[in-house]
Design a protein around this motif. Structure first.
Motif: not given
Length: 135
Positions: A14, A17, A49, A53, A81-85, A94-95, A116
Motif C-alpha cells: 500500500r 497517504v 480515507p 468514503h 498509512y491509513a485504512e478504514i476498519t 480509521i487505523y 484508531y
C-alpha cells in the motif's frame, strides 16, 4: 538462541497517504518530535480515507487509541498509512500506522505510532449524515 531483531520495513502492499519530515520547530530541545505534532499528522492522515468514503465533509469525534512505540526525530521521513476498519451509520473508524525512516540512516525504519481515530460525516450545517456501508 538467536536474539537478533527482525528489521522493520515499510509496507509494500500500500501507499502512504501522507509523507512528511518533522522540522526543528516540531521538537523539543533534544530533537525529539512532540507527540502532539504526530497526533495532528495522524488526524490528517486518517481524514484522507474518511473524507473519500464519506464523499464530503467529516469531523474528528474520537481518538479511540493512540500508541507511541518509538520516538520520532527531526529530519526523519515519516510515512502515514491509513485504512478504514469500520463504518457505522454516520461514522468511519480509521487505523493509522506511522513509520519513520531515520534521517541519518535511511535504511533504518521504525514503526513509531499506531492509532484508531473515528470521524463522523457531516452536512453543510455540521450535523451528522449517513455514509455508505463498507464494501
Amino acid at each position: 538462541m538467536n536474539t537478533q531483531i527482525e528489521p522493520v520495513l515499510l509496507p509494500v502492499d500500500r501507499e502512504p497517504v501522507i509523507r512528511v519530515i518533522p522540522m526543528p520547530k516540531d521538537s523539543n530541545a533534544a530533537g525529539d518530535v512532540f507527540g502532539g505534532w504526530i497526533m495532528s499528522q495522524v488526524d490528517l492522515a486518517g481524514s484522507v480515507p474518511a473524507t473519500a468514503h464519506a464523499k464530503g465533509r467529516i469531523a474528528t469525534v474520537a481518538v479511540n487509541s493512540f500508541v507511541f512505540k518509538e520516538p520520532v526525530f527531526v529530519g526523519d521521513l515519516c510515512s502515514f498509512y491509513a485504512e478504514i476498519t469500520k463504518v457505522g451509520r454516520t461514522s468511519i473508524q480509521i487505523y493509522v500506522e506511522v513509520y519513520a525512516q531515520r534521517r541519518l540512516q535511511p535504511d533504518q525504519v521504525a514503526k513509531v505510532t499506531e492509532a484508531y481515530v473515528t470521524y463522523v460525516a457531516v452536512d453543510n450545517n455540521r450535523k451528522p449524515r449517513p455514509v455508505d456501508p463498507l464494501k
